[in-house]
Design a protein around this motif. Sequence first.
Motif, PDB file in Angstrom:
ATOM      1  N   LYS A  87       0.831  -1.215   0.000  1.00 59.30           N
ATOM      2  CA  LYS A  87       0.000   0.000   0.000  1.00 59.30           C
ATOM      3  C   LYS A  87       0.862   1.259   0.000  1.00 59.30           C
ATOM      4  O   LYS A  87       0.514   2.255  -0.638  1.00 59.30           O
ATOM      5  CB  LYS A  87      -0.970  -0.001   1.179  1.00 59.30           C
TER       6      LYS A  87
ATOM      7  N   ARG B  19     -10.404 -10.689  -2.461  1.00 58.99           N
ATOM      8  CA  ARG B  19     -10.579  -9.644  -3.486  1.00 58.99           C
ATOM      9  C   ARG B  19     -10.034 -10.140  -4.823  1.00 58.99           C
ATOM     10  O   ARG B  19      -9.034 -10.845  -4.872  1.00 58.99           O
ATOM     11  CB  ARG B  19      -9.840  -8.366  -3.079  1.00 58.99           C
TER      12      ARG B  19
ATOM     13  N   LEU C 272      -9.224  -5.407  -9.235  1.00 56.95           N
ATOM     14  CA  LEU C 272      -8.520  -4.322  -8.550  1.00 56.95           C
ATOM     15  C   LEU C 272      -7.443  -3.716  -9.458  1.00 56.95           C
ATOM     16  O   LEU C 272      -7.237  -2.504  -9.448  1.00 56.95           O
ATOM     17  CB  LEU C 272      -7.918  -4.814  -7.240  1.00 56.95           C
TER      18      LEU C 272
ATOM     19  N   THR D 240      -7.945   4.452 -12.147  1.00 55.18           N
ATOM     20  CA  THR D 240      -7.594   5.545 -11.233  1.00 55.18           C
ATOM     21  C   THR D 240      -6.448   6.370 -11.809  1.00 55.18           C
ATOM     22  O   THR D 240      -6.494   7.602 -11.794  1.00 55.18           O
ATOM     23  CB  THR D 240      -7.210   4.980  -9.849  1.00 55.18           C
TER      24      THR D 240
ATOM     25  N   ASP E  35      -6.045   8.907  -1.584  1.00 54.55           N
ATOM     26  CA  ASP E  35      -6.388   8.393  -0.261  1.00 54.55           C
ATOM     27  C   ASP E  35      -7.517   7.373  -0.338  1.00 54.55           C
ATOM     28  O   ASP E  35      -7.446   6.285   0.251  1.00 54.55           O
ATOM     29  CB  ASP E  35      -6.790   9.522   0.681  1.00 54.55           C
ATOM     30  N   ALA E  36      -8.579   7.708  -1.068  1.00 53.19           N
ATOM     31  CA  ALA E  36      -9.734   6.809  -1.179  1.00 53.19           C
ATOM     32  C   ALA E  36      -9.360   5.517  -1.889  1.00 53.19           C
ATOM     33  O   ALA E  36      -9.807   4.430  -1.510  1.00 53.19           O
ATOM     34  CB  ALA E  36     -10.864   7.500  -1.912  1.00 53.19           C
ATOM     35  N   THR E  37      -8.496   5.612  -2.897  1.00 54.12           N
ATOM     36  CA  THR E  37      -8.091   4.419  -3.643  1.00 54.12           C
ATOM     37  C   THR E  37      -7.294   3.477  -2.738  1.00 54.12           C
ATOM     38  O   THR E  37      -7.600   2.274  -2.666  1.00 54.12           O
ATOM     39  CB  THR E  37      -7.245   4.828  -4.861  1.00 54.12           C
TER      40      THR E  37
ATOM     41  N   ASP F 155      -7.192   3.427   0.536  1.00 53.90           N
ATOM     42  CA  ASP F 155      -8.038   2.980   1.642  1.00 53.90           C
ATOM     43  C   ASP F 155      -9.041   1.903   1.195  1.00 53.90           C
ATOM     44  O   ASP F 155      -9.433   1.065   2.007  1.00 53.90           O
ATOM     45  CB  ASP F 155      -8.807   4.143   2.251  1.00 53.90           C
ATOM     46  N   SER F 156      -9.407   1.899  -0.081  1.00 55.77           N
ATOM     47  CA  SER F 156     -10.383   0.924  -0.567  1.00 55.77           C
ATOM     48  C   SER F 156      -9.807  -0.484  -0.676  1.00 55.77           C
ATOM     49  O   SER F 156     -10.546  -1.459  -0.790  1.00 55.77           O
ATOM     50  CB  SER F 156     -10.925   1.337  -1.935  1.00 55.77           C
ATOM     51  N   LEU F 157      -8.491  -0.595  -0.589  1.00 58.94           N
ATOM     52  CA  LEU F 157      -7.859  -1.898  -0.695  1.00 58.94           C
ATOM     53  C   LEU F 157      -7.807  -2.571   0.663  1.00 58.94           C
ATOM     54  O   LEU F 157      -7.543  -3.701   0.830  1.00 58.94           O
ATOM     55  CB  LEU F 157      -6.453  -1.769  -1.281  1.00 58.94           C
TER      56      LEU F 157
END
Length: 192
Positions: free
Chosen positions: A81, A152, A157, A164, A186-188, A190-192
């Motif tokens: 990450k 996942r 992904l 993205t 940040d959202a990308t 955090d989505s993992l």
Amino acid sequence: MGRPKQFDPDAAVEQAMQVFWRKGYAASTPQDLVDALGIGKGSLYNAFGSKHALFELALRRYRDSQALALVELLEEPGPVKARLRRTLELLAEMDLADPDRRGCLAVNTAAELAGTDEVATGLVRRMFDRTEGAFRALIEEGQRSGEIAPGRDPAALGSMLLNTVVGLRLMARVAEGSGRLTRVIDATVDSL
């Protein structure tokens, strides 16, 4: 009678890439190219055959330098990450620091020529495939290390991360600052 002007074809492709990256394919005139390359039109056509052939070389050069750099960033050591975040942040910073706001030549080419230029579309598709494959490998590595849930779908992904990047590169062309890009990053992550 003077000697013909000598030029380095590799340097000429680099200069042409800069012109196409800044202006796009259609807006780059043969005169723009000869001015940037410092050669005559006859030499341009003798060396490269056509504007389109030179564009193909420039797009391949971009693939071999810029697009490959993204894959190399993703393959650096460290937590998955953190590498992803660092890569996305670096792309955003690079795009925002560019005074011409050129974005990504592959993304620009897809927007301009997809569906009308089979060769350019194929080159961009292969660049996107390579990038998506690198993201998929990163996700799979994250699943093996426990950073990303094993249930996942790595392919899905990887596709999301490619999307993205494409979106970030386009948004950066018109962004007034880094706020929106940072929120997407940040959202990308955090989505993992």
